[in-house]
Design a protein around this motif. Structure first.
Motif, short mmCIF file in Angstrom:
data_model
loop_
_atom_site.label_atom_id
_atom_site.label_comp_id
_atom_site.label_asym_id
_atom_site.label_seq_id
_atom_site.Cartn_x
_atom_site.Cartn_y
_atom_site.Cartn_z
N GLU A 142 0.85 -1.19 0.00
CA GLU A 142 0.00 0.00 0.00
C GLU A 142 0.88 1.24 0.00
N VAL A 143 0.63 2.14 -0.92
CA VAL A 143 1.33 3.42 -1.00
C VAL A 143 0.30 4.52 -0.84
N ALA A 144 0.32 5.21 0.31
CA ALA A 144 -0.66 6.26 0.59
C ALA A 144 -0.26 7.55 -0.09
N ARG A 145 -1.21 8.48 -0.16
CA ARG A 145 -0.94 9.78 -0.76
C ARG A 145 -0.02 10.59 0.14
N GLY A 146 0.79 11.44 -0.48
CA GLY A 146 1.75 12.24 0.26
C GLY A 146 1.16 13.55 0.77
N SER A 147 2.02 14.34 1.41
CA SER A 147 1.56 15.59 2.03
C SER A 147 1.44 16.72 1.02
N SER A 148 2.06 16.59 -0.15
CA SER A 148 1.94 17.62 -1.19
C SER A 148 1.95 16.95 -2.55
N GLU A 149 1.35 17.61 -3.55
CA GLU A 149 1.28 17.03 -4.89
C GLU A 149 2.67 16.88 -5.51
N GLN A 150 3.60 17.78 -5.12
CA GLN A 150 4.93 17.74 -5.72
C GLN A 150 5.69 16.46 -5.38
N THR A 151 5.42 15.89 -4.22
CA THR A 151 6.14 14.69 -3.79
C THR A 151 5.24 13.48 -3.60
N CYS A 152 3.99 13.58 -4.00
CA CYS A 152 3.04 12.47 -3.80
C CYS A 152 3.22 11.43 -4.91
N PRO A 153 3.56 10.19 -4.57
CA PRO A 153 3.74 9.16 -5.60
C PRO A 153 2.45 8.83 -6.33
N VAL A 154 1.31 8.91 -5.63
CA VAL A 154 0.02 8.59 -6.26
C VAL A 154 -0.34 9.67 -7.27
N HIS A 155 -0.12 10.93 -6.91
CA HIS A 155 -0.38 12.04 -7.84
C HIS A 155 0.52 11.93 -9.06
N ALA A 156 1.79 11.59 -8.84
CA ALA A 156 2.72 11.43 -9.95
C ALA A 156 2.27 10.31 -10.88
N LEU A 157 1.75 9.23 -10.31
CA LEU A 157 1.26 8.12 -11.12
C LEU A 157 0.02 8.53 -11.91
N GLU A 158 -0.87 9.29 -11.28
CA GLU A 158 -2.07 9.76 -11.98
C GLU A 158 -1.71 10.71 -13.13
N GLN A 159 -0.72 11.59 -12.91
CA GLN A 159 -0.28 12.50 -13.95
C GLN A 159 0.30 11.74 -15.15
N TRP A 160 1.12 10.75 -14.85
CA TRP A 160 1.69 9.94 -15.92
C TRP A 160 0.60 9.20 -16.70
N ARG A 161 -0.34 8.66 -15.98
CA ARG A 161 -1.43 7.92 -16.64
C ARG A 161 -2.25 8.86 -17.53
N HIS A 162 -2.52 10.07 -17.03
CA HIS A 162 -3.36 11.01 -17.78
C HIS A 162 -2.68 11.48 -19.06
N TYR A 163 -1.43 11.95 -18.95
CA TYR A 163 -0.76 12.55 -20.09
C TYR A 163 -0.18 11.51 -21.06
N SER A 164 0.07 10.30 -20.57
CA SER A 164 0.52 9.25 -21.50
C SER A 164 -0.64 8.66 -22.28
N LYS A 165 -1.87 8.94 -21.81
CA LYS A 165 -3.09 8.44 -22.45
C LYS A 165 -3.08 6.91 -22.52
N ARG A 166 -2.62 6.32 -21.41
CA ARG A 166 -2.56 4.87 -21.33
C ARG A 166 -3.31 4.39 -20.10
N ASP A 167 -4.03 3.30 -20.25
CA ASP A 167 -4.68 2.67 -19.10
C ASP A 167 -4.70 1.15 -19.26
N PHE A 168 -3.84 0.65 -20.16
CA PHE A 168 -3.80 -0.79 -20.40
C PHE A 168 -2.36 -1.19 -20.74
N GLY A 169 -1.98 -2.40 -20.29
CA GLY A 169 -0.65 -2.90 -20.61
C GLY A 169 0.39 -2.50 -19.59
N PRO A 170 1.66 -2.50 -19.97
CA PRO A 170 2.73 -2.16 -19.03
C PRO A 170 2.54 -0.75 -18.47
#
Length: 362
Positions: free
Chosen positions: A234-262
């Motif tokens: 389990e990886v919880a959300r961080g105290s700020s968006e700049q260092t939050c791993p979950v936010h970083a993952l969501e940003q990558w998913r959004h701008y890469s336009k990927r939701d399937f595969g690796p």
């Protein structure tokens, strides 16, 4: 009439085993000669071979293949055959590894032990057995350890301020978003580099996945297929968006336009498109080293020494050293079976928090 000296034919060199481990496994996993083949049985044999090949990771199989190639080359130079397994001959091979020559230095104890494990695995693939408890091997290996063993060299831990400085060097383009998510997720999850790149977006996306992610309101759950079995992190959300791993993952998913595969893939040369090819774990190691340099971490040392200090394991050691939490939670996050293993990763800890001297009345 006196006969002249007769020419003696040179002895034929022993037959070498040049089969790959995969071919050896195929040979070992076959129907007995007295069993009539059928379509169903042949399919089962093929499936069994697939399972046998999946018993070790790709990196492990590659390392073991190199071990076997080195050993068979040594046997060829000595004029002996690598088959069948002969503990006395293996002991001589280990001795040679530990002995420096003009052409090469002595191998480290960890390398020698890895070579021995590789030989055992390769013999098993060929239907043979290497008895590692044989007196020849046990006594020689114990002597090598006693004479040459050194304390383990640990990689430097990446601490919280380090990881913040490292991600600050990354741009906010597609490649930077991906690498930021890799560093933060790997750090907060205490993941191995192979575990990071083996993740998929969802279960059963690809046949070669090593796990998947599930993004929730409070964080992300990683289901990992590790070398000790399946486990959840389990990886919880961080105290700020700049260092939050979950936010970083969501940003990558959004701008890469990927939701399937690796989950983490390569980027096109122009930097504008996420491709389908999964990243190699070597990318994680290169990423860590490059961002360590760019962030100026340990700038008191020459560049070569700085690069040698950090590796993929620096992320795991960083979490273990920085997390202000009960040791049991850190142990669970890293997937360790013992607290002692977790303590090896903790570069900063109060070694004398429990004072047994005073507790004993002194």
């Amino acid at each position: 009439m006196e006969q002249g000296p007769q020419m003696v034919k040179p002895a034929k060199p022993p037959k070498q085993d040049t089969r790959t481990a995969a071919h050896a496994a195929d040979t070992a996993l076959a129907l007995p000669t007295d069993v009539a083949g059928s379509g169903n049985l042949e399919r089962l044999v093929d499936t069994a071979r697939t399972y046998a090949q999946a018993a070790a990771s790709d990196n492990t199989r590659k390392a073991y293949a190199r071990d076997w190639a080195h050993f068979t080359r040594w046997c060829r130079m000595k004029g002996i055959s690598p088959l069948p397994a002969a503990p006395a001959m293996i002991a001589l091979y280990l001795t040679d590894l530990a002995t420096p020559t003009d052409n090469s230095p002595a191998r480290s104890v960890s390398t020698i032990e890895r070579r021995l494990s590789g030989l055992g695995w390769n013999y098993a693939q060929r239907g043979d057995t290497l008895d590692r408890k044989d007196w020849h091997i046990v006594s020689v290996l114990a002597g090598i350890k006693r004479k040459h063993a050194r304390p383990p060299v640990q990689k430097e831990a990446i601490l919280a301020q380090d990881i913040r400085a490292m991600i600050a060097t990354l741009p906010y383009d597609l490649r930077g978003l991906r690498d930021r998510a890799i560093l933060l997720l790997g750090y907060a999850g205490g993941l191995r580099r192979s575990e990071i790149v083996a993740l998929d977006f969802a279960r059963d996306d690809t046949p070669d996945n090593g796990g998947w992610v599930e993004i929730l309101d409070q964080g992300v759950v990683l289901t990992l297929n590790t070398k000790t079995g399946w486990r959840e992190v389990e990886v919880a959300r961080g105290s700020s968006e700049q260092t939050c791993p979950v936010h970083a993952l969501e940003q990558w998913r959004h701008y890469s336009k990927r939701d399937f595969g690796p989950l983490f893939v390569r980027i096109s040369r122009d930097g504008n498109r996420a491709l389908d090819a999964r990243l190699s774990d070597k990318h994680v190691a290169r990423l860590i080293k490059q961002t360590v340099l760019d962030a100026g971490i340990r700038s008191d040392l020459p560049e070569k020494e700085r690069l040698a200090l950090y590796s993929g394991h620096s992320l795991r050691a960083g979490l273990a050293s920085s997390a202000e939490a009960d040791e049991r939670h850190v142990q669970h996050q890293l997937g360790h079976t013992s607290a002692e293993m977790t303590r090896r990763y903790q570069r900063r800890r109060d070694r004398f928090r429990v004072n047994l001297t005073k507790a004993a009345g002194l």
